[in-house]
Design an enzyme around this catalytic site. Structure first.
Site, short mmCIF file in Angstrom:
data_model
loop_
_atom_site.label_atom_id
_atom_site.label_comp_id
_atom_site.label_asym_id
_atom_site.label_seq_id
_atom_site.Cartn_x
_atom_site.Cartn_y
_atom_site.Cartn_z
CB THR A 338 -17.68 11.81 0.53
OG1 THR A 338 -18.79 12.59 0.07
CG2 THR A 338 -17.91 10.37 0.14
CG ASP A 339 -13.42 13.46 3.77
OD1 ASP A 339 -14.12 13.62 4.77
OD2 ASP A 339 -12.64 12.51 3.63
CB SER A 364 -11.36 19.12 -2.26
OG SER A 364 -10.53 18.41 -1.38
NE ARG A 365 -17.97 18.96 2.66
CZ ARG A 365 -18.70 18.00 2.15
NH1 ARG A 365 -18.31 16.76 2.26
NH2 ARG A 365 -19.83 18.25 1.53
CB VAL A 366 -8.75 17.53 2.15
CG1 VAL A 366 -7.28 17.55 2.49
CG2 VAL A 366 -9.42 16.36 2.84
#
Length: 502
Positions: A338-339, A364-366
């Site tokens: 997951t991101d 949150s990698r975004v």
């Protein structure tokens, strides 16, 4: 002699009657062993992996093991009606589910059959439950947020359209509450939601459906349910079926959100099937391809490039941990796919901090690229101040008498931010309301409010803004940023409220 002639005539007549009859060729096998929802079939030499098989009594099966002398199939129905010696036909088809707008507002099983008593589903199109995920050339960067209406998530752990954000935590830490609130927050919006319940109690699924109906969210939601009482094959198919339904909207250029509740039970179902099929067990008795089972599912969430329709499918998988152990096999697998993850802590939940998000372990990698500018303007300071306050809290537990004023002020600000981020269930709020209260707390307007009075202050403040300055919330919702004029108007409105409250 006459009798013999009559026999010959009758044979010739019969042959003439059947002359020109088409001959159907079917790949047929025989059940040699059946039990625990698994059938071993001899003779299906041309069967393909994931092919549907036709058993007697209109029961279907799924070919999962293709061995040298037999085929191992899982039975999608009542296996007690199947016995040794039964004839099995291969259909040449894979599992497909009905898709499209007719499913919205319905509760279905993983094969698309209705469970809500609202009549049959007349879908014009079906779709295979398993397809290859879009490759990197068909995707575009995640840059549009999924507004959850939850202050703590929208400000610190933003979710973008096309992202895969894991929700992880122990039992009774509020995992399902976050996606349900997110689905409710999409009312009147353009996001179509799919809620997949895997191995849940039937009463819990009924409760979720009743909640979504109560808040008007079933108007944009599909519920796919494989309850705890359903056989393991249906629980295994459920997330793939839900994903196919969501993908249909993505390929039409629309935005969809899918919730998998939860993938730990999905892994259990797949482990059960694999062990019954006598596949070699690996770590924690899971089969060797358990990572691939989840990765090929979650990789199907994407934001498509404009030339491919520009639609998106956002995935919110849920994983239940045992005693907070994030290093177990399934949690680490899904974290790596997951991101980012939202980690919920039981201790925070029991302390009344709800949603019980551990800010340190959640990410949150975004990141800010999936946030509205207005939220970025207030959230940058928020996360920094909260993190600093949490660090100082370790020292503060020995007493605040020896701390200097700046440190004490920082601690007090952190306490007020924590109170502001608390939010009751089923009450998502708009971007404008989130931004206004977060601006107030990070700008120091709540520093003189007692900690135990912060929640009441916020409630009264939102009511005051709705009554006296509704245009400010609308302006932030429309412009998606805090312009200079908006900020000045917001400051004077906050000061006006503080004067009227004293």
């Amino acid at each position: 002699m006459a009798t013999r002639d009559q026999d010959i005539v009758s044979v010739i007549k019969e042959q003439i009657e059947h002359f020109g009859t088409t001959v159907a060729v079917a790949n047929v096998g025989t059940v040699v062993e059946v039990g625990d929802g698994i059938a071993r079939i001899h003779g299906l030499g041309d069967a393909a992996y994931n092919e549907l098989l036709q058993f007697p009594h209109d029961i279907m099966g799924l070919a999962l093991n293709l061995e040298e002398d037999n085929v191992g199939a899982v039975i999608l129905g009542d296996c007690s009606q199947i016995k040794e010696g039964d004839e099995v036909k291969s259909t040449g088809m894979v599992v497909e589910v009905p898709v499209g707008d007719v499913l919205i507002g319905r509760v279905v099983d993983p094969l698309g059959r209705p469970l809500d008593g609202k009549g049959p589903i007349k879908a014009k199109k079906t779709r295979p439950i398993e397809i290859v995920a879009p490759d990197v050339t068909k995707r575009s960067p995640v840059d549009t947020p999924v507004m959850t209406g939850i202050k703590a998530i929208d400000s610190m752990i933003p979710i973008g359209r096309g992202q895969r954000e894991l929700i992880i935590g122990d039992r009774f830490s509020g995992k399902s509450a976050i996606p349900i609130d997110t689905i409710i927050a999409q009312k009147g919006g353009d996001l179509i939601c799919v809620y997949v319940a895997i191995g849940q109690k039937t009463s819990k699924v009924a409760q979720v459906v009743a909640t979504l109906e109560k808040y008007g969210a079933m108007e944009h939601t599909i519920v796919v349910a494989a309850d705890a009482s359903d056989p393991a094959p249906l629980q295994y198919l459920a997330p793939y079926a839900g994903c196919a339904m969501g993908e249909e909207f993505m390929e039409q250029g629309k935005d969809a959100l899918i919730v998998y509740d939860d993938l730990y039970k999905h892994a259990w179902a797949y482990r059960q099937l694999s062990l019954l099929l006598r596949r070699p067990p690996g770590r924690e008795a899971y089969p060797g391809d358990i990572f691939y089972v989840h990765s090929r599912l979650l990789e199907r969430a994407a934001k498509l490039a404009p030339e491919h329709g520009g639609g998106s499918l956002t995935a919110l998988p849920i994983i239940e941990t045992q005693a907070g152990d994030m290093s177990a096999y399934i949690p680490t697998n899904v974290i790596s796919i997951t991101d980012g993850q939202i980690y919920l802590e039981t201790d925070l939940f029991n302390a009344g901090i709800r949603p019980a998000i551990n800010v340190g372990l959640s990410v949150s990698r975004v990141g800010a690229s999936a946030q509205r500018k207005a939220m970025r303007q207030v959230a940058g300071r928020l996360r920094l101040e909260l993190a600093q306050a949490r660090e100082l809290q370790a020292f503060a537990q020995f007493g605040t008498a020896d701390l200097d004023k700046a440190t004490r002020d920082q601690l007090e600000r952190g306490r007020r931010i924590t109170e502001v981020l608390k939010q009751p269930q089923y009450s998502p709020i708009s971007l404008g309301k989130e931004v206004m209260i977060l601006y107030a707390v990070t700008s120091g307007y709540l520093d003189d409010v007692p900690v135990d009075g912060v929640i009441a202050w916020e409630r009264n403040f939102q009511r005051f803004m709705e009554t006296n300055h509704p245009e400010l919330e609308q302006k932030i919702n429309d412009e998606k940023e805090i312009k200079t004029g908006t900020e000045e108007a917001l400051k004077s409105a906050i000061l006006g409220f503080k004067e009227s409250a004293t």
